[in-house]
Design a protein around this motif. Structure first.
Motif: not given
Length: 332
Positions: A19-22, A66-73
């Motif tokens: 999985m990829e997460i942000y 790294e992204r501005n918000e968390p969530g699923l990549g």
């Protein structure tokens, strides 16, 4: 011929691979998984860090970006063969869910991307690199990829993810009809539609779960409820709970026992804001080839989710990532 095609379909997807997460806090998120949950870093490329648990078969099971918000990549599944991958791609293209091929990523070859009705990003692959332990990590257990780490309280492997949906039925149709997933258990609303579905491709109860998103009215947002790593023993949850609490992490619920799957678990928020489930007892396995999905009613939701333990907070049903209505663009 149609019967043979349907039987093949049920074995064409073999497993969840990674999985990829942000995360808006990549340093904190990576520290959480490495220092507290004992995962091993295998690569860093750009804004992404690749991690694995000590019983995961491949180069990584978690990509932290790294992204501005968390969530699923994205979530990645492996086909059972090259031919199986080609068969599933044809079906995904016909369904309209397919998005096309990408060259691949660290540790695996070309991947075919598709999206759920809620715009969760998925991929299916065949070519992948198995993990090769360094000399200092080689274990006498020849059936395990490496020694048990001595850092943190190590999780064993990636287990599953639960995604939030405004179209649970659409997701059930996609994964069962186009990809051959089987329905293990489901919660059915009073009107006969599904409130939650537990899907599998192996003998475990689930690799993928969809539940109705009660926290937003927006369709197509593609929110992540949680993803889970396995320990294997309920006592592990009480021990890791001490470590998490001592390090200031927010345990949302547990340890407790689920009705669905019969697993024991706890839920904690990693520093980037994503909910992580830690599995103790892995629950029951399904070997019956004629398994009939277990049905829970809307009135039985509490027992389905929590067989015993303290009452679940409202946040468990409403919160997901991202917490905003639109995903931001990646940081430059």
């Amino acid at each position: 011929m149609e019967k043979l095609v349907n039987e093949l379909k049920q074995f064409d997807v073999a497993e969840l691979t990674h999985m990829e997460i942000y995360t808006p806090d990549p340093e904190g998120t990576v520290r959480f998984f490495k220092e507290l949950l004992g995962m091993i870093e295998t690569a860093r490329v750009g804004q992404s860090v690749y991690l694995r648990a000590f019983e995961d078969s491949y180069q990584h099971s978690l990509k932290v970006t790294e992204r501005n918000e968390p969530g699923l990549g994205h979530m990645s599944f492996r086909a059972s063969s090259k031919n199986a991958l080609e068969r599933r791609v044809r079906e995904l293209e016909k369904s309209g869910a397919g998005k096309g091929w990408i060259d691949g990523d660290i540790g695996h070859g070309a991947a075919y991307q598709f999206v759920t009705p809620d715009n969760h990003r998925m991929e299916i692959i065949w070519e992948i690199e198995e993990y090769q332990a360094s000399e200092s990590e080689i274990t006498v257990l020849k059936n395990r990829p490496q020694k048990r780490p001595t850092k943190g309280y190590p999780v064993r492997r990636l287990d599953h993810a639960m995604l939030m949906s405004k179209d649970v039925t659409g997701n059930k149709n996609l994964f069962m009809n186009e990809l051959g997933f089987k329905l293990s258990e489901h919660i059915v609303k009073d009107d006969g539609t599904d409130l939650g579905i537990w899907l599998r491709v192996t003998n475990t109860v689930n690799e993928l779960v969809f539940t109705e998103d009660e926290g937003t009215s927006e369709k197509g947002l593609g929110r992540l409820h949680h993803f889970a790593f396995l320990y294997g023993n309920t006592q592990n949850l009480y021990e890791v709970a001490e470590i998490l609490t001592e390090n200031g992490l927010e345990i949302e619920a547990g340890p407790f026992k689920h009705g669905i799957s019969q697993t024991t678990s706890l839920y904690v928020y990693e520093p980037g804001g994503n909910r992580v489930e830690l599995y103790g007892d892995p629950g029951y396995l399904i070997f019956n080839p004629d398994w009939k999905p277990v049905t829970w009613t809307q009135e039985e939701v509490e027992k389905a989710i929590m067989f015993f333990g303290s009452p679940l907070p409202k946040s468990f049903f409403a919160n997901g990532t991202p917490t905003v209505k639109t995903l931001s663009l990646p940081k430059k």
